[in-house]
Design an enzyme around this catalytic site. Structure first.
Site, PDB file in Angstrom:
ATOM      1  N   LYS A  52      24.476  -5.686  47.645  1.00 60.37           N
ATOM      2  CA  LYS A  52      24.482  -5.707  46.196  1.00 60.37           C
ATOM      3  C   LYS A  52      24.246  -7.103  45.642  1.00 60.37           C
ATOM      4  O   LYS A  52      23.943  -7.277  44.472  1.00 60.37           O
ATOM      5  CB  LYS A  52      25.853  -5.251  45.662  1.00 60.37           C
ATOM      6  CG  LYS A  52      26.309  -3.931  46.110  1.00 60.37           C
ATOM      7  CD  LYS A  52      27.748  -3.687  45.587  1.00 60.37           C
ATOM      8  CE  LYS A  52      28.408  -2.674  46.436  1.00 60.37           C
ATOM      9  NZ  LYS A  52      29.871  -2.724  46.332  1.00 60.37           N
ATOM     10  N   ASP A 112      22.925 -17.910  54.487  1.00 63.42           N
ATOM     11  CA  ASP A 112      24.052 -18.703  54.995  1.00 63.42           C
ATOM     12  C   ASP A 112      23.790 -18.935  56.496  1.00 63.42           C
ATOM     13  O   ASP A 112      23.015 -19.817  56.858  1.00 63.42           O
ATOM     14  CB  ASP A 112      25.320 -17.885  54.719  1.00 63.42           C
ATOM     15  CG  ASP A 112      26.604 -18.631  55.010  1.00 63.42           C
ATOM     16  OD1 ASP A 112      26.723 -19.789  54.614  1.00 63.42           O
ATOM     17  OD2 ASP A 112      27.504 -18.036  55.634  1.00 63.42           O
ATOM     18  N   LYS A 140      21.917 -22.262  52.167  1.00 62.48           N
ATOM     19  CA  LYS A 140      22.902 -23.210  52.716  1.00 62.48           C
ATOM     20  C   LYS A 140      22.405 -23.630  54.095  1.00 62.48           C
ATOM     21  O   LYS A 140      22.881 -23.113  55.115  1.00 62.48           O
ATOM     22  CB  LYS A 140      24.261 -22.528  52.880  1.00 62.48           C
ATOM     23  CG  LYS A 140      25.025 -22.272  51.610  1.00 62.48           C
ATOM     24  CD  LYS A 140      26.468 -21.958  51.983  1.00 62.48           C
ATOM     25  CE  LYS A 140      27.031 -20.828  51.196  1.00 62.48           C
ATOM     26  NZ  LYS A 140      28.337 -20.359  51.645  1.00 62.48           N
ATOM     27  N   PHE A 161      31.629 -22.105  49.038  1.00 61.23           N
ATOM     28  CA  PHE A 161      31.663 -20.660  48.780  1.00 61.23           C
ATOM     29  C   PHE A 161      31.486 -20.446  47.284  1.00 61.23           C
ATOM     30  O   PHE A 161      32.302 -20.871  46.479  1.00 61.23           O
ATOM     31  CB  PHE A 161      32.962 -20.017  49.272  1.00 61.23           C
ATOM     32  CG  PHE A 161      32.892 -18.518  49.179  1.00 61.23           C
ATOM     33  CD1 PHE A 161      32.201 -17.792  50.137  1.00 61.23           C
ATOM     34  CD2 PHE A 161      33.477 -17.850  48.117  1.00 61.23           C
ATOM     35  CE1 PHE A 161      32.102 -16.403  50.037  1.00 61.23           C
ATOM     36  CE2 PHE A 161      33.378 -16.466  48.005  1.00 61.23           C
ATOM     37  CZ  PHE A 161      32.694 -15.746  48.976  1.00 61.23           C
ATOM     38  N   ASP A 168      29.791 -12.200  45.007  1.00 59.20           N
ATOM     39  CA  ASP A 168      31.162 -11.765  44.759  1.00 59.20           C
ATOM     40  C   ASP A 168      32.173 -12.490  45.620  1.00 59.20           C
ATOM     41  O   ASP A 168      31.846 -13.149  46.606  1.00 59.20           O
ATOM     42  CB  ASP A 168      31.299 -10.270  45.067  1.00 59.20           C
ATOM     43  CG  ASP A 168      31.357 -10.002  46.575  1.00 59.20           C
ATOM     44  OD1 ASP A 168      30.500 -10.537  47.294  1.00 59.20           O
ATOM     45  OD2 ASP A 168      32.269  -9.282  47.031  1.00 59.20           O
TER      46      ASP A 168
HETATM   47  P1  5GP Z   1      24.333 -14.706  56.497  1.00 53.12           P
HETATM   48  O1  5GP Z   1      23.989 -13.542  57.346  1.00 53.12           O
HETATM   49  O2  5GP Z   1      23.140 -15.537  56.103  1.00 53.12           O
HETATM   50  O3  5GP Z   1      25.419 -15.546  57.103  1.00 53.12           O
HETATM   51  O4  5GP Z   1      25.051 -14.130  55.252  1.00 53.12           O
HETATM   52  C1  5GP Z   1      24.434 -13.783  54.102  1.00 53.12           C
HETATM   53  C2  5GP Z   1      25.398 -13.021  53.228  1.00 53.12           C
HETATM   54  O5  5GP Z   1      26.731 -13.584  53.269  1.00 53.12           O
HETATM   55  C3  5GP Z   1      24.943 -13.129  51.803  1.00 53.12           C
HETATM   56  O6  5GP Z   1      24.025 -12.106  51.477  1.00 53.12           O
HETATM   57  C4  5GP Z   1      26.243 -13.034  51.042  1.00 53.12           C
HETATM   58  O7  5GP Z   1      26.557 -11.678  50.822  1.00 53.12           O
HETATM   59  C5  5GP Z   1      27.287 -13.623  51.976  1.00 53.12           C
HETATM   60  N1  5GP Z   1      27.536 -15.020  51.604  1.00 53.12           N
HETATM   61  C6  5GP Z   1      27.194 -16.123  52.284  1.00 53.12           C
HETATM   62  N2  5GP Z   1      27.582 -17.232  51.641  1.00 53.12           N
HETATM   63  C7  5GP Z   1      28.201 -16.822  50.513  1.00 53.12           C
HETATM   64  C8  5GP Z   1      28.814 -17.503  49.409  1.00 53.12           C
HETATM   65  O8  5GP Z   1      28.873 -18.745  49.310  1.00 53.12           O
HETATM   66  N3  5GP Z   1      29.335 -16.714  48.440  1.00 53.12           N
HETATM   67  C9  5GP Z   1      29.296 -15.360  48.484  1.00 53.12           C
HETATM   68  N4  5GP Z   1      29.849 -14.702  47.464  1.00 53.12           N
HETATM   69  N5  5GP Z   1      28.729 -14.684  49.495  1.00 53.12           N
HETATM   70  C10 5GP Z   1      28.180 -15.415  50.496  1.00 53.12           C
END
Ligand code: 5GP
Length: 195
Positions: A52, A112, A140, A161, A168
């Site tokens: 979402k 991330d 990031k 974060f 969210d």
């Molecule tokens: P990844 O697989 O790249 O580690 O994670 C991506 C997902 O983690 C994003 O789509 C998001 O839902 C969540 N995420 C990563 N960093 C943040 C952050 O700083 N804030 C929030 N709310 N969600 C994050």
């Protein structure tokens, strides 16, 4: 009852600081839309929103692409706490239409570790699209666990974060028009699943 909320302070009081205002986000999203329209000239990409978190970005970005596009959505859930992705991705809602021979633009809220997107890209490549590109509002790079580079990035941020504009914490703050850093006091580890 008035149409507009009197103030966002009930939510913004939980922010340590605002990183990007509604106006800064809109300006950047419009720039990305123009870049995408130029890059996809004479092609009609399938723009896929990852639910979402990307919903606000997706809604604004697609309206900033003055070209013929089609849209679809995919919903994922990663196992693990809300701030740490395990890399095990579950598809909660798949695409409605096939993507073979289509130019696909994946729209994500934030990259991330990169694990979610690299899983999705691998999964979608197996469906033989003509191409796959990624548009991410936030990046990031210092958190990356797998080599993954988005093609269109709104803002590159430090290891923070953030919430707001679709992002969210425990399903809250998605409706904030700005992006901000949550106060540590509001931040507890929860076993959240959805992204
Ligand atoms: P990844 O697989 O790249 O580690 O994670 C991506 C997902 O983690 C994003 O789509 C998001 O839902 C969540 N995420 C990563 N960093 C943040 C952050 O700083 N804030 C929030 N709310 N969600 C994050």
């Amino acid at each position: 009852m008035s149409d507009a909320p009197a103030s966002w302070s009930k939510l913004t009081d939980d922010l340590e600081r605002v990183l990007y205002t509604r106006e800064q986000i809109q300006t950047r999203v419009n720039e990305l839309g123009a870049m995408i329209a130029a890059d996809y000239a004479n092609r009609s990409p399938m723009v896929i929103g990852i639910l979402k978190g990307a919903v606000m970005f997706f809604a604004d970005l697609t309206r900033a692409i003055p070209a013929s596009i089609s849209i679809d959505f995919i919903a994922t859930s990663s196992y693990g706490s809300n701030d740490v992705t395990s890399g095990v991705v579950r598809i909660l809602k798949d695409l409605d239409r096939p993507i073979d021979d289509r130019h696909v633009l994946l729209v994500e809220d934030i990259v991330d570790s990169g694990l979610t997107l690299s899983y999705l890209v691998r999964m979608l490549r197996a469906r033989h699209p003509a191409s796959i590109r990624i548009a991410a509002l936030l990046d990031k790079p210092s958190r990356r666990k797998t080599p993954l580079q988005a093609d269109y990035i709104g803002f590159s941020i430090d290891d923070l974060f953030v919430v707001g504009y679709g992002l969210d914490f425990d399903q809250r703050y998605r409706n904030l028009p700005m992006i901000g850093v949550l106060k540590p006091a509001c931040y507890q580890k929860l076993g959240g699943e959805e992204s």
